[in-house]
Motif scaffolding. Sequence first.
Motif, short mmCIF file in Angstrom:
data_model
loop_
_atom_site.label_atom_id
_atom_site.label_comp_id
_atom_site.label_asym_id
_atom_site.label_seq_id
_atom_site.Cartn_x
_atom_site.Cartn_y
_atom_site.Cartn_z
N LYS A 40 0.78 -1.42 0.40
CA LYS A 40 -0.06 -0.13 0.11
C LYS A 40 1.00 1.30 -0.09
CE LYS A 40 -1.60 -1.39 3.84
NZ LYS A 40 -0.84 -1.83 4.06
N THR A 41 1.78 0.87 0.54
CA THR A 41 3.19 2.64 1.60
C THR A 41 3.40 2.59 -0.04
OG1 THR A 41 2.86 2.72 3.31
CG2 THR A 41 4.41 3.78 2.14
N THR A 42 3.83 1.39 -0.78
CA THR A 42 4.57 1.39 -2.15
C THR A 42 3.83 2.13 -2.88
OG1 THR A 42 6.05 -0.38 -1.61
CG2 THR A 42 5.73 0.49 -3.53
N PRO A 82 1.94 11.23 4.57
CA PRO A 82 3.07 10.18 4.58
C PRO A 82 2.57 9.17 5.96
CG PRO A 82 4.59 11.72 5.16
CD PRO A 82 2.92 12.70 4.61
N GLU A 83 3.20 8.04 5.51
CA GLU A 83 2.12 7.45 6.92
C GLU A 83 3.38 7.47 7.51
OE1 GLU A 83 2.99 3.12 5.55
OE2 GLU A 83 3.76 1.91 7.94
N GLY A 84 3.05 7.80 9.79
CA GLY A 84 4.41 8.11 10.23
C GLY A 84 3.90 9.38 10.78
N LEU A 161 -3.94 9.43 1.60
CA LEU A 161 -3.73 9.04 2.84
C LEU A 161 -3.39 8.13 3.44
CD1 LEU A 161 -6.89 11.44 4.49
CD2 LEU A 161 -4.91 11.63 3.73
N ASP A 162 -1.88 8.05 4.17
CA ASP A 162 -1.45 6.30 4.09
C ASP A 162 -2.02 6.32 6.06
OD1 ASP A 162 0.08 4.29 4.20
OD2 ASP A 162 1.91 5.20 3.18
N GLU A 163 -2.47 5.14 6.66
CA GLU A 163 -2.93 4.60 7.39
C GLU A 163 -2.99 5.72 8.34
OE1 GLU A 163 -2.61 1.48 8.34
OE2 GLU A 163 -1.21 0.80 6.74
N PRO A 164 -3.53 6.94 8.22
CA PRO A 164 -3.56 7.73 9.58
C PRO A 164 -4.70 7.37 10.55
CG PRO A 164 -5.68 7.76 7.88
CD PRO A 164 -4.70 6.95 7.16
MG LIG Z 1 2.72 1.32 4.77
#
Ligand SMILES: [Mg+2]
Length: 243
Positions: A40-42, A82-84, A161-164
Amino acid sequence: MLEIKNLHAYYGPIEALKGIDVSVANDSITCLIGSNGAGKTTLLKSISGMIHRTGSIELDGLGEITGKNSRQIARAGLIHVPEGRHVFPGLTVRDNLETGTINWHGFFGRQSYRDELEEVYALFPRLKERENQLGWSLSGGEQQMLAIGRALMARPKVLMLDEPSMGLAPLVIAELFEKIVEVNRTRHIPILLVEQNARLALDISDQAYIIDGGRVILEGKAADLKHDDRVVQAYLGKFAAGQ
Ligand SMILES: [Mg+2]
Ligand SMILES: Nc1ncnc2c1ncn2[C@@H]1O[C@H](COP(=O)(O)OP(=O)(O)O)[C@@H](O)[C@H]1O
């Protein structure tokens, strides 16, 4: 609004995306669901030009963006949270928000960004209250608000949005997801939402894609996938991934 076809990405010899097709319609919330390591992040990094990829990515009004770099892509209004979170810990909340304007404002721009700032503060009054506080001193939920606020300062045409919800308490997540829906409905910004928490994501999305092993294994209307046996078993059940 955003049309991705046959996207491949590699980390060295490892093929992390194996030909992904995803489209995000105007005004919609589209989610990508998948367990840890699914890609997913990729996929989000590939879309925003942070890693090398092949295939086709088309953005409304701009056409093919696969040949463009991350700066050009951000300037076109495709904005990645981004994630994080990646809040700047040593900058104040206000300065963190100002960094979001760089894609249209430049480093030494003289245009005012007061309207953007007021809109972000109206959406997240908590950020206004903490305007002069440093990034590191915020709670996880506030940092996520700041990361989304910073993205809104960039005048997004599409938000990714990555894993909010990652690492946040259920009540905080509920509040945050209401805001995400508000951004989509009132500002008509299409959103591509990545979540490991499938239930949450399906509840607020129009369209959904299930990603596994770098491929889309299932797609459809979020309301339908919520009742699909395969999704319930693997992602929504008692022993589902990411729950
Ligand atoms: Mg990820
Ligand atoms: N920087 C990297 N170098 C090598 N492999 C990576 C890197 N980042 C991610 N991967 C691998 O690519 C796959 C997809 O990872 P990722 O996109 O982060 O998954 P997700 O966001 O769905 O959890 C995983 O197998 C992961 O180990």
